[in-house]
Design an enzyme around this catalytic site. Structure first.
Site, PDB file in Angstrom:
ATOM      1  CB  CYS A 101      -0.955  -0.040   1.175  1.00 16.39           C
ATOM      2  SG  CYS A 101      -1.020   1.431   2.144  1.00 16.39           S
ATOM      3  CB  CYS A 107      -2.727   7.341   4.697  1.00 14.53           C
ATOM      4  SG  CYS A 107      -3.300   7.044   3.052  1.00 14.53           S
ATOM      5  CG  ASP A 110       1.336   5.130   3.602  1.00 14.64           C
ATOM      6  OD1 ASP A 110       2.162   5.727   2.905  1.00 14.64           O
ATOM      7  OD2 ASP A 110       0.130   5.415   3.632  1.00 14.64           O
TER       8      ASP A 110
END
Lengths: 168, 390
Positions: A36, A110, A38
């Site tokens: 993803c 996030c 992060d």
């Protein structure tokens, strides 16, 4: 000026506080995955306040990720400093989102990275010091680990790659 | 031209500002020559004349007959018309369509929809530079293949396909060949006859014309169905009252591109190569995406280890530089760019990608500025990253 993100997000993104790995930390939460995009490592140093309660003396982070991931990593380290572990655990995703201001809908996940990172750092501290782990924290830890496992299963190839890079 | 003061626009592949010479031409079509091209009176005929002249100018850039240009409203529409129009007009001859893995979403999604309608889609893979394998293409063409659609120059990595060879293969096998030339039209020479192209998508807003005008070249005699039915505009292939102002702007933009192409290509290649060389030299662990030679004169695409592209784009924006990334974090789907994955990038490499695309108003001092500030930004982001301490 770019209006994609709020002032608060840009403030922390431009001048992130408490950046870097911590030596002699008491708890480390590693969260996120390369797929993803992060990854957050959140460090805490635990001490005692005048009343003898355990508080977070210092916090720092290392983040590979987007604007919001960096901003909320920075923000959460400023929010937890001086807080007791119990208080720190009460920082919810909603509270963090509120502090961050306007977040594009698809970026909300996030923004949650830091909350999970903090939770894992405190869990790490409890575990290492053989303290009784609060039920809520145990539940969170299991959820985070379960999610990690699913990702690991689904993207075996990339996870092994991630380990290789991190070991460099 | 654009008075955007200290901002440096390096996202010309996303869209371009409209050239002031184009705006000047367009203005008279809003309140003076505003007629409907279908009207019999002089207002209508004025508009009609402007439309037909535009058709000739736009077509001349790629050596078509004027009647082979069908004006549409967007590149997406042109690509949809090409794929769906050919599919439905030729389904009695077969239901197989070949595309590449690195098409624009408007081709990918149209193909996906056709799949749901009973067509078979083959997606050709590409090599690490983004080129399709010509032997793979030959082998993929079967008896029931009706269309091959391969993007001319890729919008992300700028790789230019061997379009003449592809055209030759398709001609030899007797299948229609469509190419999405949105990024290359007006930027590099194209000759639809020499290259054996049957259908070609071109778009005004990528070449200093206005948004809302595009076209599909359809070779004479091609069997194709319209998407829009109605008053029978554009030879029955695209009913809709004609947006003459935008189309006249598109034509003027094409005229300027044609006139200035040779000089501009040379100028851009010099700037592009300076940027590529500078970035690779100045920044450790930086890599070029796309083909080293077969690439658009205005395209650069890099990836940087240990850095995430979305935060890189925002950092650059803070310093006045407009760029783009294929990072998952920048897309609403949260998936890395399909183009970067197709050339073999791992997700973390795609996350660290940065596209800088140059254009008519890019100056050498802009490139110098990027080269001055980019290493520092990368260094800062790497310092925050857990991957590597610098």
């Amino acid at each position: 000026m770019n209006t994609l993100y709020s002032k608060e997000i840009m403030k922390h993104f431009r001048h992130p506080r408490n950046v870097g790995k911590m030596k002699n930390y008491d708890g480390l939460g590693k969260i996120g995955n390369l797929l993803c995009g992060d990854i957050l490592w959140l460090y805490i140093k635990v001490g005692k306040d005048k009343k003898g309660r355990e508080i977070i003396k210092k916090a720092s982070f290392s983040t590979f990720g987007c604007t919001i991931a960096i901003a909320n990593s920075s923000l959460i380290t400023t929010m937890i400093k001086g807080k007791t572990l119990g208080e720190a655990m009460k920082i919810t995703k909603e509270k963090l989102l509120k502090r961050l201001g306007k977040v594009p809908p698809f970026k909300i996940h996030c923004s949650l990275l830091a909350v999970d990172g903090l939770s894992e750092a405190i869990y790490d501290y409890f575990l290492k010091n053989k303290k009784e782990i609060p039920k809520e924290l145990q539940k969170r830890h299991e959820r985070i680990q379960k999610h990690l496992k699913i990702i690991e299963e689904r993207y075996k190839e990339y996870v092994s790659l991630e380990k290789k890079i991190l070991e460099k | 031209m654009p008075k955007t003061s200290k901002r440096i626009y390096l996202d010309y592949a996303a869209t371009t500002p409209v050239d002031s010479r184009v705006i000047k031409v367009m203005l008279s079509y809003f309140s003076e020559r505003f007629g409907n091209t279908m009207s019999l009176h002089s207002f209508g005929q004025e508009a009609k004349q402007a439309l037909e002249e535009s058709r000739e100018v736009v077509g001349s850039l790629i050596k078509t007959k004027p009647t082979e240009i069908i004006f549409t409203g967007s590149g997406t529409e042109s690509n949809n018309l090409a794929l769906k129009g050919i599919a439905f007009a030729n389904r009695k001859n077969g239901r197989h369509i070949i595309i590449s893995q690195i098409e624009h979403p408007s081709v990918l999604e149209a193909a996906k929809w056709l799949e749901s309608q009973g067509f078979k889609i083959t997606k050709l893979p590409v090599d690490r530079h983004g080129l399709i394998n010509l032997n793979n293409l030959k082998k993929a063409i079967k008896k029931d293949t009706i269309l091959v659609s391969i993007i001319h120059a890729n919008n992300e990595i700028g790789t230019i396909q061997r379009i003449s060879e592809i055209g030759k293969i398709c001609k030899g096998k007797g299948v229609y060949f469509h190419t999405d030339a949105t990024q290359s039209f007006g930027k590099v020479p194209i000759d639809v006859n020499k290259m054996n192209i049957d259908l070609l998508t071109a778009n005004s807003h990528k070449m200093y014309g206005p948004k809302g005008a595009a076209c599909l070249f359809v070779r004479e005699g091609t069997k194709i169905e319209p998407l829009l039915h109605g008053g029978g505009h554009e030879a029955g292939l695209r009913s809709s009252t004609v947006n003459v102002a935008a189309i006249a702007g598109f034509a003027e933009a094409a005229r300027i591109c044609k006139r200035e192409m040779k000089k501009e290509v040379k100028r851009l290649i010099k700037l592009r190569d300076k940027l590529i060389k500078g970035v690779l030299e100045k920044i450790e662990e930086s890599h070029l995406n796309g083909h080293p030679k077969k690439r658009l004169p205005n395209n650069t695409n890099f990836w940087f280890s240990f850095v995430e592209g979305e935060s890189l784009v925002i950092q650059l924006d803070l310093l006045g530089i407009s760029a783009s990334t294929g990072s998952a974090c920048s897309s609403a789907k949260l998936e890395p760019s399909h183009v970067l994955l197709a050339i073999g990038s791992k997700p973390h490499q795609a996350h660290g990608s940065l596209r800088l695309t140059l254009g008519r108003w890019t100056k050498e001092k802009d490139i110098d500025y990027v080269l001055k500030v980019l290493p520092g930004i990368i260094g800062r982001l790497r310092k925050i990253s857990p991957f590597k301490k610098r």
